[in-house]
Design a protein around this motif. Structure first.
Motif, PDB file in Angstrom:
ATOM      1  N   ILE A 127       6.623  -1.591 -13.146  1.00  0.00           N
ATOM      2  CA  ILE A 127       5.370  -1.693 -12.395  1.00  0.00           C
ATOM      3  C   ILE A 127       5.058  -0.394 -11.672  1.00  0.00           C
ATOM      4  N   CYS A 128       6.036   0.125 -10.948  1.00  0.00           N
ATOM      5  CA  CYS A 128       5.833   1.355 -10.182  1.00  0.00           C
ATOM      6  C   CYS A 128       6.530   2.507 -10.900  1.00  0.00           C
ATOM      7  N   THR A 129       5.758   3.430 -11.461  1.00  0.00           N
ATOM      8  CA  THR A 129       6.315   4.476 -12.326  1.00  0.00           C
ATOM      9  C   THR A 129       6.610   5.783 -11.597  1.00  0.00           C
ATOM     10  N   THR A 130       6.228   5.889 -10.329  1.00  0.00           N
ATOM     11  CA  THR A 130       6.355   7.170  -9.615  1.00  0.00           C
ATOM     12  C   THR A 130       7.810   7.640  -9.546  1.00  0.00           C
ATOM     13  N   LYS A 131       8.721   6.750  -9.175  1.00  0.00           N
ATOM     14  CA  LYS A 131      10.119   7.132  -9.023  1.00  0.00           C
ATOM     15  C   LYS A 131      10.781   7.409 -10.370  1.00  0.00           C
ATOM     16  N   ALA A 132      10.379   6.685 -11.389  1.00  0.00           N
ATOM     17  CA  ALA A 132      10.905   6.947 -12.732  1.00  0.00           C
ATOM     18  C   ALA A 132      10.507   8.340 -13.194  1.00  0.00           C
ATOM     19  N   GLU A 133       9.290   8.739 -12.883  1.00  0.00           N
ATOM     20  CA  GLU A 133       8.819  10.075 -13.241  1.00  0.00           C
ATOM     21  C   GLU A 133       9.595  11.148 -12.472  1.00  0.00           C
ATOM     22  N   GLU A 134       9.946  10.853 -11.213  1.00  0.00           N
ATOM     23  CA  GLU A 134      10.717  11.803 -10.410  1.00  0.00           C
ATOM     24  C   GLU A 134      12.109  12.018 -11.022  1.00  0.00           C
ATOM     25  N   VAL A 135      12.789  10.933 -11.396  1.00  0.00           N
ATOM     26  CA  VAL A 135      14.116  11.047 -12.014  1.00  0.00           C
ATOM     27  C   VAL A 135      14.015  11.805 -13.337  1.00  0.00           C
ATOM     28  N   TYR A 136      13.002  11.497 -14.119  1.00  0.00           N
ATOM     29  CA  TYR A 136      12.825  12.151 -15.424  1.00  0.00           C
ATOM     30  C   TYR A 136      12.634  13.662 -15.256  1.00  0.00           C
ATOM     31  N   ARG A 137      11.846  14.076 -14.260  1.00  0.00           N
ATOM     32  CA  ARG A 137      11.621  15.499 -14.013  1.00  0.00           C
ATOM     33  C   ARG A 137      12.923  16.204 -13.645  1.00  0.00           C
TER      34      ARG A 137
ATOM     35  N   ALA B 161       2.898  -5.632  -6.027  1.00  0.00           N
ATOM     36  CA  ALA B 161       3.642  -6.888  -5.924  1.00  0.00           C
ATOM     37  C   ALA B 161       2.820  -8.046  -6.489  1.00  0.00           C
ATOM     38  N   LEU B 162       1.532  -8.078  -6.140  1.00  0.00           N
ATOM     39  CA  LEU B 162       0.654  -9.135  -6.650  1.00  0.00           C
ATOM     40  C   LEU B 162       0.504  -9.026  -8.165  1.00  0.00           C
ATOM     41  N   GLN B 163       0.396  -7.796  -8.669  1.00  0.00           N
ATOM     42  CA  GLN B 163       0.288  -7.588 -10.113  1.00  0.00           C
ATOM     43  C   GLN B 163       1.515  -8.113 -10.847  1.00  0.00           C
ATOM     44  N   LEU B 164       2.720  -7.800 -10.321  1.00  0.00           N
ATOM     45  CA  LEU B 164       3.958  -8.272 -10.944  1.00  0.00           C
ATOM     46  C   LEU B 164       4.034  -9.793 -10.909  1.00  0.00           C
ATOM     47  N   PHE B 165       3.658 -10.390  -9.783  1.00  0.00           N
ATOM     48  CA  PHE B 165       3.716 -11.843  -9.652  1.00  0.00           C
ATOM     49  C   PHE B 165       2.798 -12.511 -10.666  1.00  0.00           C
ATOM     50  N   LEU B 166       1.574 -11.999 -10.792  1.00  0.00           N
ATOM     51  CA  LEU B 166       0.614 -12.585 -11.736  1.00  0.00           C
ATOM     52  C   LEU B 166       1.089 -12.426 -13.179  1.00  0.00           C
ATOM     53  N   ASN B 167       1.749 -11.294 -13.470  1.00  0.00           N
ATOM     54  CA  ASN B 167       2.278 -11.100 -14.826  1.00  0.00           C
ATOM     55  C   ASN B 167       3.333 -12.146 -15.172  1.00  0.00           C
TER      56      ASN B 167
ATOM     57  N   ALA C 167       3.484 -12.582  -0.424  1.00  0.00           N
ATOM     58  CA  ALA C 167       3.828 -11.817   0.787  1.00  0.00           C
ATOM     59  C   ALA C 167       5.220 -12.187   1.305  1.00  0.00           C
ATOM     60  N   GLU C 168       5.632 -13.455   1.117  1.00  0.00           N
ATOM     61  CA  GLU C 168       6.958 -13.881   1.581  1.00  0.00           C
ATOM     62  C   GLU C 168       8.088 -13.178   0.824  1.00  0.00           C
ATOM     63  N   CYS C 169       7.765 -12.586  -0.331  1.00  0.00           N
ATOM     64  CA  CYS C 169       8.786 -11.901  -1.135  1.00  0.00           C
ATOM     65  C   CYS C 169       8.999 -10.466  -0.692  1.00  0.00           C
ATOM     66  N   ASP C 170       8.180  -9.971   0.228  1.00  0.00           N
ATOM     67  CA  ASP C 170       8.354  -8.652   0.841  1.00  0.00           C
ATOM     68  C   ASP C 170       8.436  -7.512  -0.172  1.00  0.00           C
ATOM     69  N   GLY C 171       7.743  -7.642  -1.284  1.00  0.00           N
ATOM     70  CA  GLY C 171       7.679  -6.537  -2.244  1.00  0.00           C
ATOM     71  C   GLY C 171       8.955  -6.313  -3.034  1.00  0.00           C
ATOM     72  N   LEU C 172       9.905  -7.258  -2.989  1.00  0.00           N
ATOM     73  CA  LEU C 172      11.156  -7.130  -3.738  1.00  0.00           C
ATOM     74  C   LEU C 172      10.975  -7.693  -5.152  1.00  0.00           C
ATOM     75  N   PRO C 173      11.082  -6.857  -6.176  1.00  0.00           N
ATOM     76  CA  PRO C 173      10.815  -7.328  -7.547  1.00  0.00           C
ATOM     77  C   PRO C 173      11.632  -8.549  -7.955  1.00  0.00           C
TER      78      PRO C 173
END
Length: 862
Positions: A143-153, A300-306, A323-329
């Protein structure tokens, strides 16, 4: 007169020549023996050199050439024969026998010298092994690709050598690194990618083994010294060149040197990535930190709906639940799995209230994950909860075979009693499906046969079961834990089992040193007795008293005597019976009306026929018919569960022919006589689901199928060895059969079938064929024969094998074409071609799907 003198002179000349040779053998016997000893020593030295060279070259991604393996086998055979000749030399020092013995010594010497000369492999000893090529890891959507791109770089750049991906449990560190790993597979920067799951119970030997097995399988098995193990692994890694090691789920810092991992530097070009929950581990390992945060509200909402699928919209409670899941995948995925398919707003409101009641007492975000997982757990039935908690007994990160865990549930009485084992197994699979849907278990492996627990989910389960279980999985315990660690409700094992009158399952599988059992007289409630892979030599005492026994496993024990009929006949409740080495009689099996699984031996063909004719269909069976014991036959494969094998049997020995179960999947014939084709077997045409056929050393076999039969439609694997009179696979009577009759075939293997000229018929359509191996078939001329019209035509005919990935053709002196001079073989998936056929033109060989078929051996002699 002259007409007679010439032949007489030639005859005298021949005789005198032979006499001269024998006199030479006699006079120079010592010289022949010295030459024999020298040839033997030379051959041993060449063998050791080749084996050492093979050990050096055979790293990960490589495998020995087939002609190298054949040469080593040939050398071993020649050296064994030479040892027998040595014995003769020691015995045969009598003067009169030196000529005969000298001839034997000379012939053996020449044979060893010929093999010695063949042991030259200028092109190397190994080829690429397509089975070990890097494959993409299965993973969830990122879902969140920013950190994956950082590791790849960092990995693709030169400044950072060691990276620490840090974040709380369930945040998505492993998923992130799987995506990075898959992306690196598409690059050419690194020669090798190595993935290792470390886990909380850090075991340096296990980590070393996982890394080494990705380089050379089994390479560290014999090295006990920890320093030498690390040094060996370090050298193996150094030879790989530039590589990336990913250490997943690291809980504490450790010395790379102690493991044998080279410290990444600019000079060696290597990189290391670890994932951990602890920033302290990242700092102490001197890694550049990449912190993985919780998902922002929108992601978080996008992942939940998926994950939740279609829900009733607008849903006033949906965003509050997320919201009760506090953004934890992990928490989001788990809660979404529970709410999948639910549209009633009242149920959503109730779920929100429950989540809030669980999480309101937790301020720490990581503790809230437990609360969300506990919500998912509480939605289960009690039977599902118990089965879930049982899974926590397995070690962390362990891939749990589904069939195995269901069997354990059945042993514990967690699966509801039903009329048959099959029904209970189906119930077990239903429970697994429910746990997967609630995201408490995840499916692993490409075939879906295993499940796994996320380590955070397992931690939650262990917390719930802390008063029911004492879990020390993976701790390498050598004695029981101290009594202080036992909760009040836990019981220590009794000293003796003989008085456990309520015991329902006695599982001693794998207790290799167990050679005797105490009396089982009082264990009348026993339903399962598993003595597989023990050293039990005789049937347990009082076994006939266990009238409630449903499961009896004596697989791979030392029980070799025939089982008394009166003993087995009293165990009429048996549903599972496995007896490997001991033979059984058909009369003893007559009372087993509830039997569903049978693995056993019949020493007489008549007993097998009687058993098959009187039995209802079994869910699983492995039946061996022979006077000889064959352990290899009973090693279970997950592919086929209904198999029968015969060795040394006259298939017409009873006069009435044999009967096979109509649902047999795998048939094995070794050294059998009385049949020229499988169609000679009575009832063969009634078999409905044949998958694999293996036939070895059946001297009278002329064709595998003499006429059209439905078995060709389902057959997936055909293995034929040492069939010296085999002329065709499918006889002329079926040559005009429908083109679809062999459409399921995936593998065909022929070895030393001397009279066969064509492998495939002209009309065979082989759309699923993946593997062709043909070795030492001296009369083989074509792989696929074309019809007369196709062969005589002016247009090139295309033979399509769209899934063929491996083609190996070895020692085929008469092979001239793959599919005649007028045919072209189209193999879009071909990865590997190996060929030794002196008369086959290189243009005739199909190319791999790569532009430069470097893995292909030409038609030159090795």
């Amino acid at each position: 007169m002259g007409d007679f003198v010439g032949p007489i002179f030639e005859g005298v000349k021949f005789i005198s020549c032979q006499v001269g040779k024998y006199l030479n053998y006699h006079r120079k016997f010592k010289e022949y023996v010295d030459g024999f000893n020298q040839a033997q020593e030379n051959l041993r030295c060449r063998k050791r050199d080749i084996q050492q060279q093979l050990k050096d070259e055979n790293r990960f991604g490589k495998k020995p050439k087939l002609d190298v393996e054949n040469w080593i086998q040939n050398v071993e055979e020649k050296l064994i024969h030479a040892q027998r000749v040595e014995v003769e030399i020691m015995k045969g020092k009598l003067y009169l026998f030196r000529s005969r013995l000298g001839k034997l010594v000379d012939e053996t010497t020449q044979a060893m010298e010929e093999v010695y000369d063949e042991g030259s492999f200028p092109g190397g000893l190994v080829v690429n092994d397509p089975a070990t090529t890097n494959v993409k890891l299965p993973t969830e959507e990122l879902i969140c690709t920013t950190k994956a791109e950082e590791v790849y770089r960092y990995l693709m750049g030169d400044e950072v050598r060691m990276i620490g991906v840090c974040g709380m449990g369930g945040i998505g560190k492993t998923t992130l690194m799987k995506h990075v790993y898959n992306r690196l597979l598409e690059e050419n920067k690194f020669s090798k990618l190595i993935w290792t799951t470390v886990s909380q119970d850090f075991d340096i030997r296990r980590v070393q083994k996982i890394i080494a097995d990705q380089l050379i399988k089994g390479s560290l098995l014999d090295i006990e010294d920890p320093i030498m193990r690390a040094a060996t692994l370090s050298e193996m890694l150094r030879r790989q060149g530039r590589y990336v090691i990913i250490l997943d789920d690291v809980w504490s810092s450790f010395s790379l040197e102690d493991v044998g991992i080279l410290k990444p530097t600019i000079d060696n070009g290597c990189k290391l990535v670890l994932t951990t929950r602890s920033e302290a581990v990242v700092r102490s390992m001197d890694c550049t930190i990449v912190q993985v945060p919780c998902l922002p509200r929108g992601k978080a909402l996008q992942l939940f709906l998926n994950k939740v699928g279609k829900v009733m919209l607008p849903n006033p409670f949906l965003e509050s639940v997320v919201a009760e899941c506090d953004g934890l995948p992990l928490a989001i995925i788990t809660v979404a799995g529970c709410m999948r398919g639910i549209s009633d707003p009242l149920v959503w409101e109730n779920a929100l209230n429950e989540l809030r009641s669980y999480t309101r007492n937790f301020q720490d975000v990581e503790d809230k994950v437990f609360a969300c997982l506990r919500f998912s757990y509480n939605q289960l039935r009690q039977i599902d909860r118990d089965c879930f908690l049982y899974c926590t007994l397995c070690p962390e990160d362990y891939e749990i075979p589904k069939e195995w865990i269901i069997e354990k549930w059945m042993d514990e009485g967690l699966v509801e009693e039903m009329g048959t084992r099959k029904a209970m197994q189906c119930s077990g699979h239903s429970i697994i499906r429910k746990l997967e849907e609630n995201c408490l278990l995840e499916r692993v492996g490409g075939n879906g046969r295993c499940i796994k627990m996320h380590d955070v989910v397992r931690d939650m389960g262990l917390h719930i079961a802390r008063n029911r279980f004492l879990v020390k999985a993976g701790k390498q315990l050598e004695e029981l834990p101290n009594e202080e660690e036992w909760a009040e409700d836990l019981e220590i094992l009794p000293i003796s089992i003989s008085n456990l009158e309520k015991l329902t399952a006695l599982l001693l599988h794998g207790c290799y040193n167990l050679d005797n059992l105490p009396s089982l007289l009082k264990l009348r409630a026993l339903k399962k007795l598993d003595l597989g892979r023990t050293s039990i030599k005789e049937m347990p005492e009082d076994l006939e008293m266990l009238v409630n026994l449903r499961y009896l496993n004596l697989r791979f024990t030392m029980c070799s005597k025939e089982i008394p009929s009166e003993l087995l006949s009293k165990l009429c409740c048996l549903q599972y019976l496995a007896i490997h080495l001991a033979s059984t009689r058909a009369e003893a099996m007559r009372e087993f009306n509830k039997l569903e699984v049978f693995e056993g031996c019949f020493s007489k063909l008549r007993d097998f026929i009687m058993y098959v004719s009187q039995r209802k269909r079994l869910h699983e069976y492995q039946i061996w018919v022979s006077q000889k014991v064959n352990r290899d036959f009973f090693y279970k494969t997950l592919d086929y569960i209904k198999k029968v094998g015969f060795e040394g049997i006259d298939m017409n020995g009873t006069g009435d022919g044999i009967i096979l179960p109509c649902d047999i999947q795998q048939l094995e014939l070794i050294c059998c006589k009385g049949i020229k084709s499988l169609n000679d077997i009575s009832g063969w045409e009634d078999i409905i689901d044949s998958k694999e056929c293996r036939i070895v050393k059946c001297a009278e076999m002329e064709s595998i199928f003499s006429s059209k039969c439905p078995q060709l439609e389902t057959l997936e694997s055909l293995q034929l060895q040492f069939l010296h009179h085999l002329k065709v696979i499918v006889g002329e009577a079926s040559a005009s059969a429908s083109t679809a009759t062999v459409s399921s075939l995936k593998l065909i293997f022929l070895y030393d079938c001397g009279k066969i000229k064509n492998l495939f018929s002209a009309k065979w359509v082989l759309h699923n064929l993946e593997n062709i191996t043909v070795v030492k078939c001296k009369e083989m001329e074509e792989i696929k024969a074309l019809s007369m019209e196709e062969a005589m035509g002016t247009i090139k005919f295309k033979c399509s094998l769209p899934k063929l990935s491996k083609l190996e053709l070895w020692h085929l002196p008469k092979l001239k074409s793959i599919c005649s001079e007028n045919g072209v073989m189209a193999c879009d998936s071909l990865q590997r071609v190996e060929c030794h056929a002196p008369n086959l033109e290189r243009e005739q060989m199909p190319h791999t799907c790569e532009a430069d078929p470097t893995g292909m051996q030409g038609s030159d002699r090795p």
